[in-house]
Design an enzyme around this catalytic site. Structure first.
Site, PDB file in Angstrom:
ATOM      1  N   ALA A 254       0.827  -1.210   0.000  1.00  0.00           N
ATOM      2  CA  ALA A 254       0.000   0.000   0.000  1.00  0.00           C
ATOM      3  C   ALA A 254       0.861   1.259   0.000  1.00  0.00           C
ATOM      4  O   ALA A 254       0.431   2.313  -0.463  1.00  0.00           O
ATOM      5  CB  ALA A 254      -0.902  -0.004   1.224  1.00  0.00           C
TER       6      ALA A 254
ATOM      7  N   ASP B 116       0.883  -6.426   9.037  1.00  0.00           N
ATOM      8  CA  ASP B 116       1.464  -5.901  10.282  1.00  0.00           C
ATOM      9  C   ASP B 116       1.137  -6.781  11.492  1.00  0.00           C
ATOM     10  O   ASP B 116       1.641  -6.548  12.586  1.00  0.00           O
ATOM     11  CB  ASP B 116       0.945  -4.480  10.535  1.00  0.00           C
ATOM     12  CG  ASP B 116       1.566  -3.487   9.562  1.00  0.00           C
ATOM     13  OD1 ASP B 116       2.639  -3.797   8.994  1.00  0.00           O
ATOM     14  OD2 ASP B 116       0.979  -2.410   9.362  1.00  0.00           O
TER      15      ASP B 116
HETATM   16  C1  S3P Z   1       1.318   0.742   5.477  1.00  0.00           C
HETATM   17  C2  S3P Z   1       1.476  -0.314   4.648  1.00  0.00           C
HETATM   18  C3  S3P Z   1       2.221  -1.528   5.010  1.00  0.00           C
HETATM   19  C4  S3P Z   1       2.409  -1.644   6.515  1.00  0.00           C
HETATM   20  C5  S3P Z   1       2.805  -0.358   7.147  1.00  0.00           C
HETATM   21  C6  S3P Z   1       1.795   0.732   6.867  1.00  0.00           C
HETATM   22  C7  S3P Z   1       0.623   1.940   4.972  1.00  0.00           C
HETATM   23  O1  S3P Z   1       3.478  -1.498   4.402  1.00  0.00           O
HETATM   24  O2  S3P Z   1       3.345  -2.649   6.813  1.00  0.00           O
HETATM   25  O3  S3P Z   1       2.905  -0.514   8.562  1.00  0.00           O
HETATM   26  O4  S3P Z   1       0.188   2.780   5.775  1.00  0.00           O
HETATM   27  O5  S3P Z   1       0.502   2.059   3.750  1.00  0.00           O
HETATM   28  P1  S3P Z   1       3.668  -1.999   2.874  1.00  0.00           P
HETATM   29  O6  S3P Z   1       2.730  -1.230   2.065  1.00  0.00           O
HETATM   30  O7  S3P Z   1       5.074  -1.672   2.503  1.00  0.00           O
HETATM   31  O8  S3P Z   1       3.392  -3.473   2.917  1.00  0.00           O
END
Ligand code: S3P
Length: 437
Positions: free
Chosen positions: A170, A317
């Site tokens: 994301a 997470d």
């Molecule tokens: C998040 C996306 C996740 C997550 C992070 C927060 C976000 O990371 O692990 O704590 O707010 O878009 P990734 O998109 O890199 O998986």
């Protein structure tokens, strides 16, 4: 000076709690209202180090962000073209979300900027955002082409992009969307498995022309974005620690009120249900940018499972605390296809494996996952590896450990959940803070 916590084993965890506002939504609400036109409020904003880092950066870029009362802020949007450059480095602290999302936004501005982070963030991969942004025409450079500091210079033009996401992330998708708000045409993003869609939801709520068709996003850059008040529901990733704490302890029952229940975030609940968890959900709100509701949890006998691949992005997470559930479950839990866990605030496969072994829980780290053999969990001195979710996961393990659990280096808990130990206490889970000088 480091901070440690000692957790005493507990049973009969009961009570009704709320958890603080969602971290991902708090970052996005701040960023998108900052470039909107008009003044709007954010209520139940997460006042944690990570989200405060984003707020401080936006303030440096000329946005007025004022606290009206606890967790409530007023944002005076400067419009899409109203941000102003500043000479200082923009400090993201420990926050990968600040760094990656703001890279997208700053790539489209007519001023230079430099994003920096702490020693942990400076090791995390940033080429995953600079690559698609460069394809869009951004003028962006990294240290050794991989990590922060990120230097961004004005680009001549931001071009629309059609991007097949190589990683389900994301943060990458949001960086692209933030740059795409400034492109000269429609952008399309295609994900293999859908990751959290809060950026899409807020853009849609603020009236932007964005169409989401399963895993395909089409974004038409708006002339302007209109400000509108945003309520942030409780963070499901924070709630998850108490959900697992209640499931694994004897004779326990808790209610968690007003938690975000966005389908792209509830993979952790689905995984726990497959393991035999008694979790009930009641939706209280289905309007606004995000749906939310109440979660009811009762102690359950858990069993090991093979975790389905399709739940990984929506539970990304939650794995540290899911591994604690696996340690307390009967039999073996297998996780595959989760190499992304190596690139979080710590290598979460390794950090959890080492800690679980200290607690006498057998486990094997594989090339892209872990196998955990449920058993009796013993108290130990476990390191957080400077990672808030590792600290909180082992704190939850302390509820059922034989003997006390000591978690070393817990200061980082404030990056996402400053009141975590207070809420533990309010549920009757005894814990003590210890300062090492
Ligand atoms: C998040 C996306 C996740 C997550 C992070 C927060 C976000 O990371 O692990 O704590 O707010 O878009 P990734 O998109 O890199 O998986």
């Amino acid at each position: 000076m480091s901070e440690n916590y000692i957790i005493h084993p507990s049973e009969n965890i009961t009570g009704e709690i709320t958890v603080p506002g969602d971290k991902s939504i708090s970052h996005r609400a701040l960023i998108l209202l900052s470039i909107s036109e008009g003044t709007a409020s954010i209520s139940n904003f997460l006042e944690s180090d990570d989200c405060i880092a984003t707020a401080n950066i936006l303030k440096k870029l000329g946005v007025k962000i004022q606290k009206s009362e606890k967790n409530n802020y007023l944002i005076e949007g400067v419009g899409k073209l109203g941000l102003k450059g500043c000479d200082d480095n923009l400090d993201c602290g420990n926050s990968g979300t600040s760094m990656r999302l703001l890279s997208g936004l700053l790539s489209a501005q007519q001023f230079e900027s430099c994003l920096v982070g702490d020693s942990s963030l400076n090791k995390r991969p940033m080429d995953r955002v600079s690559k698609p942004l460069s394809i869009m025409g951004a003028n962006i450079s990294l240290h050794d082409e991989k990590t922060a500091p990120i230097n961004i210079y004005p680009a001549q033009n931001i071009l629309p992009i059609e991007y097949n996401m190589p990683i389900d992330s994301a943060q990458i998708k949001s960086a692209i969307m933030l740059a795409a708000l400034y492109a000269k045409g429609k952008s399309k993003i295609l994900e293999k498995v859908k990751s959290r869609d809060h950026t899409e939801n807020i853009l849609n709520y603020l009236g932007t022309d964005i169409v989401v068709d399963n895993n395909k996003i089409t974004l038409n850059p708006p002339k302007k974005i209109d400000a509108k008040d945003i309520f942030i529901p409780g963070d499901i990733s924070s709630a998850m620690f108490f959900i697992v704490g209640c499931l694994i302890s004897k004779s326990s029952k808790i209610t968690i009120k007003n938690v975000g229940l966005n389908p792209s975030r509830i993979g952790g609940i689905e995984i726990l249900k497959m393991m035999g968890a008694d979790i009930q959900v009641s939706y209280t709100n289905t309007t606004g940018p995000e749906i939310y509701g109440d979660i009811f949890v009762t102690s359950s006998s858990l069993r090991g499972i093979e975790i389905p691949k399709e739940y990984i992005p929506s539970a990304i997470d939650e794995f540290p605390v899911i591994f604690i559930a696996a340690a307390a479950a009967a039999g073996k839990t297998i996780l595959k296809n989760a190499e992304e866990l190596k690139f979080k605030e710590s290598d979460r496969l390794e950090a959890m494996s080492v800690g679980l072994k200290k607690c006498k829980i057998d486990n094997i780290v594989t090339s892209n996952g872990i196998e955990i053999f449920g058993g009796e969990l013993f108290g130990a001195n476990v390191d957080s590896y400077d990672d808030h979710r590792i600290a909180m996961a082992f704190s939850i393990a302390g509820i059922i450990s034989k003997g006390n659990m000591k978690i070393l280096n817990t200061k980082n808990v404030s990056t996402s959940f400053p009141d975590f130990y207070k809420i533990m206490k309010s549920l009757g889970i005894k814990n003590e803070r210890e300062i090492d000088t």
